[in-house]
Design an enzyme around this catalytic site. Structure first.
Site, PDB file in Angstrom:
ATOM      1  N   ARG A 107      33.684  40.556 -56.147  1.00 24.60           N
ATOM      2  CA  ARG A 107      33.389  40.613 -54.708  1.00 24.60           C
ATOM      3  C   ARG A 107      32.044  39.962 -54.423  1.00 24.60           C
ATOM      4  NH1 ARG A 107      34.078  46.193 -51.781  1.00 24.60           N
ATOM      5  NH2 ARG A 107      33.964  44.826 -49.972  1.00 24.60           N
ATOM      6  N   CYS A 146      25.873  47.352 -50.440  1.00 26.28           N
ATOM      7  CA  CYS A 146      27.192  47.316 -51.093  1.00 26.28           C
ATOM      8  C   CYS A 146      28.189  46.839 -50.047  1.00 26.28           C
ATOM      9  CB  CYS A 146      27.548  48.692 -51.648  1.00 26.28           C
ATOM     10  SG  CYS A 146      27.557  50.009 -50.402  1.00 26.28           S
TER      11      CYS A 146
END
Length: 285
Positions: free
Chosen positions: A182, A238
């Site tokens: 990611r 995050c």
């Protein structure tokens, strides 16, 4: 003092005055999974707080604030009071997501200036069950008469605009806490764009634990962040401000003191098409 406790420690203190147990189990792909699991079995006396309702505020138009915006301090204080948490209460939080959801609660308590100790249960509910400790399906009663007085520590936070201004600035390090694919922009299952904030380095939050799932020592955490200066301003993010929190505590455990959470994180950043996006690996710190 460590910020996690083993199930034996908690088993010896069940029902102890001044201690509140909080179940924060939550699945990102099924928002009701946690409450179903809690209804079936939980640690006796534990209250349930839901990430998307109790530990987050309402979502905002256009994705501003991210997928899990911070709750308003007054709303959070009301939630805490009704489960018996006052400013000096000892709190132990658990989940079954490796400590990510439990860490969110611990960070929120730090943010509103909690005076009492806040611990994570090592190994979560699975470790509790594996040790053969008792479980319950009874929901404890709402507590009356406790008013939580938040003292918000806004120095623990940083905004999207501030992050944008910090990119490339000497003395500032941006840490992306998501899994490497990611971070590199190879996949993005949840948010509008794939990639990361330019200049960010990748330190996957789950690498703060050993192979057996126990949390690493302060010395081991320091090894994860080798090369960073204790004088640096460290910005941690995050996907939505949840799994970054274990990295915040790992950094604090390792001796870093100027650590800030970008609470909206990638879900907030990628909601604005004007924000720059980088892909691939940045130079390691």
């Amino acid at each position: 003092m460590t910020y996690f406790k083993k199930s034996e420690w908690l088993a010896e203190r069940l029902g102890q005055a001044g201690l509140v147990i909080v179940d924060t189990r939550y699945a990102l792909n099924d928002s009701e999974a946690g409450i179903r699991a809690y209804a079936e079995a939980h640690i006796p006396g534990a209250y349930y707080l839901k990430l998307s309702h109790d530990l987050s505020g309402p979502k905002r138009p256009g994705g501003e604030g991210g997928r899990h915006p911070l709750p308003e301090p007054a709303a959070l204080a009301e939630v805490l009071g009704r489960i018996g948490i006052g400013r000096s209460t000892t709190v132990i939080s658990y989940d079954d997501q490796g400590g990510a959801m439990a860490s969110r609660l611990r960070w929120l308590l730090q943010w509103i200036g909690h005076d009492g100790d806040v611990f994570l249960l090592e190994g979560g509910f699975a470790a509790w069950q594996a040790a053969g400790h008792p479980v319950s399906s009874e929901t404890p009663a709402v507590v009356e008469g406790i008013t939580y007085e938040p003292v918000v520590q806004n120095g623990l936070l940083i905004s999207q605009a501030e992050v944008r201004a910090k990119i490339g600035q000497a003395g500032t390090v941006i840490i992306d806490s998501r899994e490497a694919p990611r971070y590199r922009g190879e996949v993005e299952p949840l948010d509008p764009a794939a990639g990361h904030i330019p200049g960010a380095i990748n330190r996957f939050w789950n690498e703060g634990k050993r192979a057996d799932g126990t949390w690493k020592s302060p010395e081991e955490q320091a090894e994860r962040f080798a090369g960073l200066s204790k004088d640096d301003e460290i910005i941690v993010y995050c996907g939505s401000g949840v799994t970054a929190t274990p990295n915040v505590f790992a950094l604090q455990d390792a001796g870093f003191r100027n650590v800030k959470l970008y609470a909206g994180s990638w879900s907030d950043w990628s909601s604005d098409v004007e924000n720059p996006v980088a892909v691939g690996d940045e130079e390691k710190a």
